[in-house]
Write a protein that holds these residues in place. Structure first.
Motif, PDB file in Angstrom:
ATOM      1  N   ASN A 273     -84.842  55.089  48.172  1.00  0.00           N
ATOM      2  CA  ASN A 273     -84.053  56.035  48.954  1.00  0.00           C
ATOM      3  C   ASN A 273     -83.184  55.253  49.951  1.00  0.00           C
ATOM      4  O   ASN A 273     -83.333  55.330  51.167  1.00  0.00           O
ATOM      5  N   ASN A 274     -82.220  54.537  49.379  1.00  0.00           N
ATOM      6  CA  ASN A 274     -81.256  53.786  50.204  1.00  0.00           C
ATOM      7  C   ASN A 274     -79.936  53.704  49.441  1.00  0.00           C
ATOM      8  O   ASN A 274     -79.835  54.261  48.327  1.00  0.00           O
ATOM      9  N   LEU A 275     -78.967  53.021  49.994  1.00  0.00           N
ATOM     10  CA  LEU A 275     -77.647  52.979  49.380  1.00  0.00           C
ATOM     11  C   LEU A 275     -77.702  52.395  47.978  1.00  0.00           C
ATOM     12  O   LEU A 275     -77.037  52.903  47.070  1.00  0.00           O
ATOM     13  N   ASP A 276     -78.465  51.348  47.819  1.00  0.00           N
ATOM     14  CA  ASP A 276     -78.582  50.744  46.498  1.00  0.00           C
ATOM     15  C   ASP A 276     -79.162  51.737  45.492  1.00  0.00           C
ATOM     16  O   ASP A 276     -78.641  51.871  44.377  1.00  0.00           O
TER      17      ASP A 276
ATOM     18  N   ARG B 130     -77.224  53.430  42.136  1.00  0.00           N
ATOM     19  CA  ARG B 130     -77.768  53.217  40.788  1.00  0.00           C
ATOM     20  C   ARG B 130     -78.146  54.546  40.120  1.00  0.00           C
ATOM     21  O   ARG B 130     -77.886  54.741  38.929  1.00  0.00           O
ATOM     22  N   GLU B 131     -78.723  55.432  40.877  1.00  0.00           N
ATOM     23  CA  GLU B 131     -79.084  56.753  40.304  1.00  0.00           C
ATOM     24  C   GLU B 131     -77.839  57.543  39.939  1.00  0.00           C
ATOM     25  O   GLU B 131     -77.773  58.182  38.887  1.00  0.00           O
TER      26      GLU B 131
ATOM     27  N   GLY C 183     -71.753  53.903  54.699  1.00  0.00           N
ATOM     28  CA  GLY C 183     -73.069  54.057  54.071  1.00  0.00           C
ATOM     29  C   GLY C 183     -73.921  55.160  54.689  1.00  0.00           C
ATOM     30  O   GLY C 183     -75.131  55.273  54.375  1.00  0.00           O
ATOM     31  N   ASN C 184     -73.288  56.024  55.548  1.00  0.00           N
ATOM     32  CA  ASN C 184     -74.030  57.110  56.210  1.00  0.00           C
ATOM     33  C   ASN C 184     -73.844  58.401  55.404  1.00  0.00           C
ATOM     34  O   ASN C 184     -72.742  58.952  55.363  1.00  0.00           O
TER      35      ASN C 184
ATOM     36  N   PRO D  29     -76.643  62.357  48.880  1.00  0.00           N
ATOM     37  CA  PRO D  29     -75.924  61.117  48.553  1.00  0.00           C
ATOM     38  C   PRO D  29     -75.576  60.982  47.083  1.00  0.00           C
ATOM     39  O   PRO D  29     -74.447  60.572  46.745  1.00  0.00           O
ATOM     40  N   VAL D  30     -76.519  61.298  46.191  1.00  0.00           N
ATOM     41  CA  VAL D  30     -76.268  61.147  44.752  1.00  0.00           C
ATOM     42  C   VAL D  30     -75.226  62.159  44.292  1.00  0.00           C
ATOM     43  O   VAL D  30     -74.276  61.819  43.562  1.00  0.00           O
TER      44      VAL D  30
END
Length: 261
Positions: A157-160, A164-165, A192-193, A236-237
């Motif tokens: 559960n982060n930017l990376d 990727r998801e 990235g927020n 985010p996703v």
């Protein structure tokens, strides 16, 4: 000429012979009476003839009636005996039929009972088999879910993880965009927020501020939202996938976007 004693008479001839002998006896009695009544004239003779005729008639039948009476009695007894025997036979038949009926009823009841027991056993076996099949299906379904969970990739559960998801979902729907191109635009737009919002540009003035990692306004998000992701601009996703879908339609790919878009 043969004598009378040597003749063989039939029963009918013997019957009439008896009648004839009776008549001869009566005639002899009449001859005996007539001389004593001759002095009385013709009226006496008429009376004597009447008596003689009646006597002959009585005598002629007296030898036959007793035999006829016996025959009639025998016939009556026979007629009475036949119904009695027939009634006895009918009673025996009724008793036999009743016994058979009871036997048939018992057999029918036994057959019905056996059939009911057979049906109950079959139903119980079928119910047991269905329960076993349902249990087996449940076990298999649980195993499949576990397998799917184990096979499904896990993303941090982060930017990376979000990038990727999002790219895995984009690949299923044929949406282009590299990891580097997506990350570069995210850093420029929101740092990235995922909760970032622009309240000062023209979109904000128009009442539709830009939101999320790639600063997507509400009309754009609604138009390019991809099924299977959350219907939320701040997710985010969902935000990355909708923005990349828009960029692919407008610019060919998010990799081609280098400024506000």
């Amino acid at each position: 000429m043969p004598s009378i004693s040597s003749l063989s008479l039939s029963p009918k001839a013997r019957k009439f012979s008896a009648i004839g002998l009776g008549a001869v006896g009566a005639a002899t009695l009449a001859v005996t009476v007539l001389p004593s009544t001759a002095a009385h004239g013709d009226s006496g003779q008429a009376a004597a003839k009447k008596v003689t005729a009646e006597s002959v008639a009585f005598s002629s039948h007296s030898s036959v009636l007793p035999k006829q009476g016996k025959d009639l009695t025998a016939q009556q007894q026979s007629l009475v005996k036949v119904p009695a025997e027939a009634k006895q036979v009918a009673s025996v038949k009724d008793a036999t039929t009743t016994a058979k009926s009871f036997t048939s009823t018992d057999e029918a009841a036994a057959a019905i009972k056996a059939d009911a027991q057979k049906r109950a056993a079959k139903a119980a076996a079928q119910e047991k088999a269905e329960a076993a099949a349902a249990k087996e299906r449940a076990v298999k379904a649980a195993a499949n879910r576990s397998k799917q969970r184990a096979a499904a990739p896990s993303y941090p559960n982060n930017l990376d993880g979000w990038i990727r998801e999002a790219r895995a979902i984009m690949a299923k729907h044929g949406i282009p965009g590299s990891y580097e191109g997506i990350k570069r635009n995210i850093i420029r737009e929101s740092g990235g927020n995922p909760r970032a919002i622009n309240n000062w540009d023209i979109n904000a003035i128009n009442g539709v501020p830009s939101k999320g990692l790639l600063q997507v306004i509400k009309p754009t998000f609604d138009a390019y939202h991809v099924e299977g992701t959350a219907y939320d601009q701040y997710d985010p996703v969902a935000n990355i996938v909708a923005a990349c879908n828009y960029a692919a339609d407008r610019y060919g790919s998010m990799d081609n976007v280098n400024s506000a878009y």
